[in-house]
Design a protein around this motif. Sequence first.
Motif, short mmCIF file in Angstrom:
data_model
loop_
_atom_site.label_atom_id
_atom_site.label_comp_id
_atom_site.label_asym_id
_atom_site.label_seq_id
_atom_site.Cartn_x
_atom_site.Cartn_y
_atom_site.Cartn_z
N LEU A 128 41.63 -33.92 -6.92
CA LEU A 128 41.66 -32.55 -6.40
C LEU A 128 43.08 -32.09 -6.10
O LEU A 128 43.46 -30.96 -6.43
CB LEU A 128 40.78 -32.43 -5.15
N PHE A 129 43.87 -32.96 -5.49
CA PHE A 129 45.24 -32.57 -5.17
C PHE A 129 46.13 -32.53 -6.40
O PHE A 129 47.20 -31.94 -6.38
CB PHE A 129 45.84 -33.51 -4.11
N ASP A 130 45.69 -33.13 -7.48
CA ASP A 130 46.45 -33.12 -8.72
C ASP A 130 46.10 -31.93 -9.59
O ASP A 130 46.96 -31.38 -10.26
CB ASP A 130 46.16 -34.41 -9.50
N VAL A 131 44.84 -31.53 -9.61
CA VAL A 131 44.38 -30.53 -10.57
C VAL A 131 44.45 -29.10 -10.04
O VAL A 131 44.68 -28.17 -10.80
CB VAL A 131 42.96 -30.89 -11.08
N VAL A 132 44.28 -28.91 -8.74
CA VAL A 132 44.34 -27.57 -8.17
C VAL A 132 45.82 -27.13 -8.12
O VAL A 132 46.62 -27.77 -7.45
CB VAL A 132 43.72 -27.51 -6.76
N PRO A 133 46.19 -26.07 -8.84
CA PRO A 133 47.59 -25.66 -8.88
C PRO A 133 48.13 -25.28 -7.50
O PRO A 133 47.55 -24.45 -6.80
CB PRO A 133 47.58 -24.42 -9.79
N MET A 134 49.21 -25.94 -7.09
CA MET A 134 49.83 -25.64 -5.80
C MET A 134 51.26 -26.14 -5.78
O MET A 134 51.65 -26.97 -6.59
CB MET A 134 49.04 -26.26 -4.66
N LYS A 135 52.01 -25.59 -4.85
CA LYS A 135 53.38 -26.04 -4.62
C LYS A 135 53.35 -27.13 -3.55
O LYS A 135 52.61 -27.03 -2.58
CB LYS A 135 54.27 -24.89 -4.15
N MET A 136 54.17 -28.12 -3.75
CA MET A 136 54.23 -29.24 -2.81
C MET A 136 55.50 -29.13 -1.97
O MET A 136 56.15 -28.10 -1.96
CB MET A 136 54.21 -30.56 -3.59
N GLN A 137 55.86 -30.23 -1.33
CA GLN A 137 57.06 -30.28 -0.50
C GLN A 137 58.29 -29.84 -1.29
O GLN A 137 58.47 -30.23 -2.44
CB GLN A 137 57.24 -31.71 0.01
N GLY A 138 59.11 -29.02 -0.68
CA GLY A 138 60.33 -28.56 -1.33
C GLY A 138 60.08 -27.57 -2.46
O GLY A 138 60.96 -27.30 -3.27
#
Length: 191
Positions: A128-138
Amino acid sequence: MFGLSDFISLVISAFIILPLTILIRESGYLIASGIVGVENPRLTIGSGPRVFKIGILDVRKYYQLYSRFSYDSLKRDNKFTYIFLYGSPVLMTLFLALALNALIANGILQSFMTFWDRFVFYAIFYLLFDVVPMKMQGGMPNNGMIIYEMLRYGKRTDFNESPFIPATSDVEQEQQDIVEKIEKRQKEQSK
């Protein structure tokens, strides 16, 4: 109530299941790298000083929740190569979750049911955290965001200067810098 059996399950989850899930996820990069032809691939598990390095596997002292794949260059540098490379851990994690779930559903993994249920849980968690498009730290995009940007725009659209995947030579230099800092501090403390 959180008891001793819950604590043991937590320890097994944190120190066995989670690292194995991460390692299997990252192995998707390794398989894809062989197909698309990357130069100098490396799978780094953990952070901090190196414990050992065998071939392309680099294991660091603080291994929890941190891993990365690196390479120096691609033989075929196009958007489909990037989509395949960044989609590979997603596919590997999906395959792991589906395979384990099918084995559990068909009664093949009856022993240690809690262990296998948690393995599927962590695989889906990472998926889920890999496939849902989102910006991560930095401001770094996750794999889902990279794939989305490549499909929609054909290029990277964020303003982050860091590469999606670092160069192995840069990772090696970073390791040398860490070792030098540690040695310097040890010398200062021994005075």
